[in-house]
Design a protein around this motif. Structure first.
Motif, PDB file in Angstrom:
ATOM      1  N   THR A 299     -53.891   6.232 114.969  1.00 27.64           N
ATOM      2  CA  THR A 299     -54.008   7.684 115.172  1.00 27.64           C
ATOM      3  C   THR A 299     -55.400   8.162 114.764  1.00 27.64           C
ATOM      4  O   THR A 299     -55.979   9.030 115.418  1.00 27.64           O
ATOM      5  CB  THR A 299     -52.912   8.446 114.393  1.00 27.64           C
ATOM      6  OG1 THR A 299     -52.799   7.901 113.084  1.00 27.64           O
ATOM      7  CG2 THR A 299     -51.581   8.364 115.100  1.00 27.64           C
TER       8      THR A 299
ATOM      9  N   GLU B 215     -58.243   6.447 114.938  1.00 30.95           N
ATOM     10  CA  GLU B 215     -59.198   6.051 115.979  1.00 30.95           C
ATOM     11  C   GLU B 215     -59.085   6.979 117.192  1.00 30.95           C
ATOM     12  O   GLU B 215     -60.086   7.412 117.762  1.00 30.95           O
ATOM     13  CB  GLU B 215     -58.886   4.630 116.419  1.00 30.95           C
ATOM     14  CG  GLU B 215     -60.075   3.693 116.430  1.00 30.95           C
ATOM     15  CD  GLU B 215     -59.623   2.255 116.614  1.00 30.95           C
ATOM     16  OE1 GLU B 215     -59.120   1.937 117.705  1.00 30.95           O
ATOM     17  OE2 GLU B 215     -59.765   1.479 115.660  1.00 30.95           O
TER      18      GLU B 215
ATOM     19  N   LEU C 165     -58.015   9.989 117.256  1.00 31.86           N
ATOM     20  CA  LEU C 165     -58.558  11.313 116.900  1.00 31.86           C
ATOM     21  C   LEU C 165     -60.073  11.313 116.907  1.00 31.86           C
ATOM     22  O   LEU C 165     -60.699  12.263 117.368  1.00 31.86           O
ATOM     23  CB  LEU C 165     -58.060  11.725 115.508  1.00 31.86           C
ATOM     24  CG  LEU C 165     -56.623  12.226 115.432  1.00 31.86           C
ATOM     25  CD1 LEU C 165     -56.142  12.225 113.989  1.00 31.86           C
ATOM     26  CD2 LEU C 165     -56.516  13.621 116.025  1.00 31.86           C
TER      27      LEU C 165
ATOM     28  N   MET D  61     -60.922  16.393 109.763  1.00 31.67           N
ATOM     29  CA  MET D  61     -60.955  14.988 109.337  1.00 31.67           C
ATOM     30  C   MET D  61     -62.115  14.744 108.383  1.00 31.67           C
ATOM     31  O   MET D  61     -61.969  14.048 107.385  1.00 31.67           O
ATOM     32  CB  MET D  61     -61.085  14.067 110.557  1.00 31.67           C
ATOM     33  CG  MET D  61     -59.805  13.960 111.344  1.00 31.67           C
ATOM     34  SD  MET D  61     -60.082  13.220 112.964  1.00 31.67           S
ATOM     35  CE  MET D  61     -60.397  11.528 112.518  1.00 31.67           C
TER      36      MET D  61
ATOM     37  N   LEU E  35     -54.026  15.999 109.266  1.00 32.83           N
ATOM     38  CA  LEU E  35     -53.864  16.909 110.397  1.00 32.83           C
ATOM     39  C   LEU E  35     -52.417  17.342 110.568  1.00 32.83           C
ATOM     40  O   LEU E  35     -51.503  16.730 110.029  1.00 32.83           O
ATOM     41  CB  LEU E  35     -54.386  16.270 111.677  1.00 32.83           C
ATOM     42  CG  LEU E  35     -55.868  15.895 111.672  1.00 32.83           C
ATOM     43  CD1 LEU E  35     -56.357  15.616 113.076  1.00 32.83           C
ATOM     44  CD2 LEU E  35     -56.724  16.969 111.048  1.00 32.83           C
TER      45      LEU E  35
ATOM     46  N   ILE F  43     -50.127  15.423 115.695  1.00 32.83           N
ATOM     47  CA  ILE F  43     -50.106  13.952 115.607  1.00 32.83           C
ATOM     48  C   ILE F  43     -48.911  13.395 116.381  1.00 32.83           C
ATOM     49  O   ILE F  43     -49.025  12.428 117.132  1.00 32.83           O
ATOM     50  CB  ILE F  43     -50.021  13.509 114.120  1.00 32.83           C
ATOM     51  CG1 ILE F  43     -51.207  14.032 113.321  1.00 32.83           C
ATOM     52  CG2 ILE F  43     -49.895  11.995 114.007  1.00 32.83           C
ATOM     53  CD1 ILE F  43     -52.509  13.339 113.594  1.00 32.83           C
TER      54      ILE F  43
ATOM     55  N   GLY G  95     -51.764   3.839 110.687  1.00 31.56           N
ATOM     56  CA  GLY G  95     -52.071   5.196 110.208  1.00 31.56           C
ATOM     57  C   GLY G  95     -50.995   6.216 110.533  1.00 31.56           C
ATOM     58  O   GLY G  95     -51.186   7.411 110.325  1.00 31.56           O
ATOM     59  N   PHE G  96     -49.874   5.772 111.033  1.00 29.78           N
ATOM     60  CA  PHE G  96     -48.737   6.633 111.366  1.00 29.78           C
ATOM     61  C   PHE G  96     -47.462   5.859 111.053  1.00 29.78           C
ATOM     62  O   PHE G  96     -47.380   4.696 111.417  1.00 29.78           O
ATOM     63  CB  PHE G  96     -48.761   6.996 112.861  1.00 29.78           C
ATOM     64  CG  PHE G  96     -47.615   7.891 113.276  1.00 29.78           C
ATOM     65  CD1 PHE G  96     -47.759   9.270 113.261  1.00 29.78           C
ATOM     66  CD2 PHE G  96     -46.397   7.350 113.666  1.00 29.78           C
ATOM     67  CE1 PHE G  96     -46.701  10.098 113.625  1.00 29.78           C
ATOM     68  CE2 PHE G  96     -45.335   8.178 114.028  1.00 29.78           C
ATOM     69  CZ  PHE G  96     -45.496   9.539 114.010  1.00 29.78           C
TER      70      PHE G  96
HETATM   71  P1  AMP Z   1     -57.646   6.747 109.488  1.00 31.82           P
HETATM   72  O1  AMP Z   1     -58.576   6.185 110.505  1.00 31.82           O
HETATM   73  O2  AMP Z   1     -56.229   6.224 109.655  1.00 31.82           O
HETATM   74  O3  AMP Z   1     -58.135   6.560 108.078  1.00 31.82           O
HETATM   75  O4  AMP Z   1     -57.560   8.326 109.758  1.00 31.82           O
HETATM   76  C1  AMP Z   1     -58.694   9.151 109.657  1.00 31.82           C
HETATM   77  C2  AMP Z   1     -58.283  10.626 109.529  1.00 31.82           C
HETATM   78  O5  AMP Z   1     -57.524  11.030 110.684  1.00 31.82           O
HETATM   79  C3  AMP Z   1     -57.363  10.913 108.348  1.00 31.82           C
HETATM   80  O6  AMP Z   1     -58.083  11.107 107.173  1.00 31.82           O
HETATM   81  C4  AMP Z   1     -56.668  12.187 108.822  1.00 31.82           C
HETATM   82  O7  AMP Z   1     -57.527  13.319 108.712  1.00 31.82           O
HETATM   83  C5  AMP Z   1     -56.481  11.930 110.306  1.00 31.82           C
HETATM   84  N1  AMP Z   1     -55.182  11.264 110.585  1.00 31.82           N
HETATM   85  C6  AMP Z   1     -55.002  10.007 111.082  1.00 31.82           C
HETATM   86  N2  AMP Z   1     -53.695   9.703 111.207  1.00 31.82           N
HETATM   87  C7  AMP Z   1     -53.016  10.788 110.776  1.00 31.82           C
HETATM   88  C8  AMP Z   1     -51.626  11.087 110.632  1.00 31.82           C
HETATM   89  N3  AMP Z   1     -50.660  10.196 110.947  1.00 31.82           N
HETATM   90  N4  AMP Z   1     -51.305  12.326 110.166  1.00 31.82           N
HETATM   91  C9  AMP Z   1     -52.248  13.224 109.827  1.00 31.82           C
HETATM   92  N5  AMP Z   1     -53.572  13.007 109.925  1.00 31.82           N
HETATM   93  C10 AMP Z   1     -53.967  11.795 110.384  1.00 31.82           C
END
Ligand code: AMP
Length: 175
Positions: A26, A28, A30, A42, A48, A53, A74-75
């Motif tokens: 998620t 990536e 985003l 972010m 978020l 999401i 990430g989810f």
């Molecule tokens: P990551 O690459 O998984 O570390 O995600 C980077 C950023 O994207 C996080 O710090 C959040 O701001 C946002 N994000 C990614 N996945 C989620 C999720 N499942 N729920 C909420 N925000 C997310």
């Protein structure tokens, strides 16, 4: 699941290459397709909106011919996201084999992220994220366990190849 620095990206890449999983990060997604407003949040280190999401993950599932054999990175990150995911399982849309939890010590995270050297990877920021991660993640793992989901706790302090083998063994994956 795992904190920044636990090795989610590295392990996801190894698993996807070796076992052909459909892969969704998620974060990536985003970074690539998010709105300027989402990018701003972010950067500020905010989590978020759940509905945004969930819509993204839902659309990704709809785009697949076969929504199984899927690796989510990430989810879910919050209880509402877990509830949605378990709802999809209940509806028979997907099956959930388990959760890989990359457990890593504060010392190892600090060492890895300081080596990575990104400008938000200061000692204080790492420490803060660690506290936040523990506060947010442990209740999610407990919630998943209570709902009968298998949690695979992996010692992610080890070298990537060893972590990868432990994941393969823990999930009894075969090619
Ligand atoms: P990551 O690459 O998984 O570390 O995600 C980077 C950023 O994207 C996080 O710090 C959040 O701001 C946002 N994000 C990614 N996945 C989620 C999720 N499942 N729920 C909420 N925000 C997310």
């Amino acid at each position: 699941m795992g904190i920044a620095g636990a090795g989610k990206g590295t392990q996801s890449k190894l698993l996807t290459e070796n076992f052909g999983f459909h892969y969704l990060s998620t974060g990536e997604l985003l970074r690539e397709y998010g709105t300027p407003e989402q990018h701003e949040r972010m950067l500020a280190g905010e989590i978020l909106d759940d509905q945004e999401i969930i819509t993204m993950v839902d659309e990704f599932l709809l785009s697949l011919d076969d929504p199984n054999n899927l690796l989510l990175d990430g989810f879910p990150r919050t209880i509402p996201q877990v509830e949605w995911l378990l709802g999809q399982v209940q509806k028979g849309r997907i099956s959930l084999d388990g959760v890989i939890h990359l457990a890593v010590s504060r010392e190892v995270v600090e060492k890895r992220l300081l080596l990575r050297g990104r400008n938000d990877d200061t000692s204080e920021a790492i420490s803060r994220r660690f506290d936040e991660y523990e506060a947010a993640t442990l209740p999610i793992l407990t919630y998943l366990k209570q709902h009968g989901v298998a949690i695979h706790d992996i010692n992610a302090d080890q070298e990537p190849a060893t972590v990868n083998q432990d994941i393969i063994d823990s999930l009894s994956l075969s090619k």
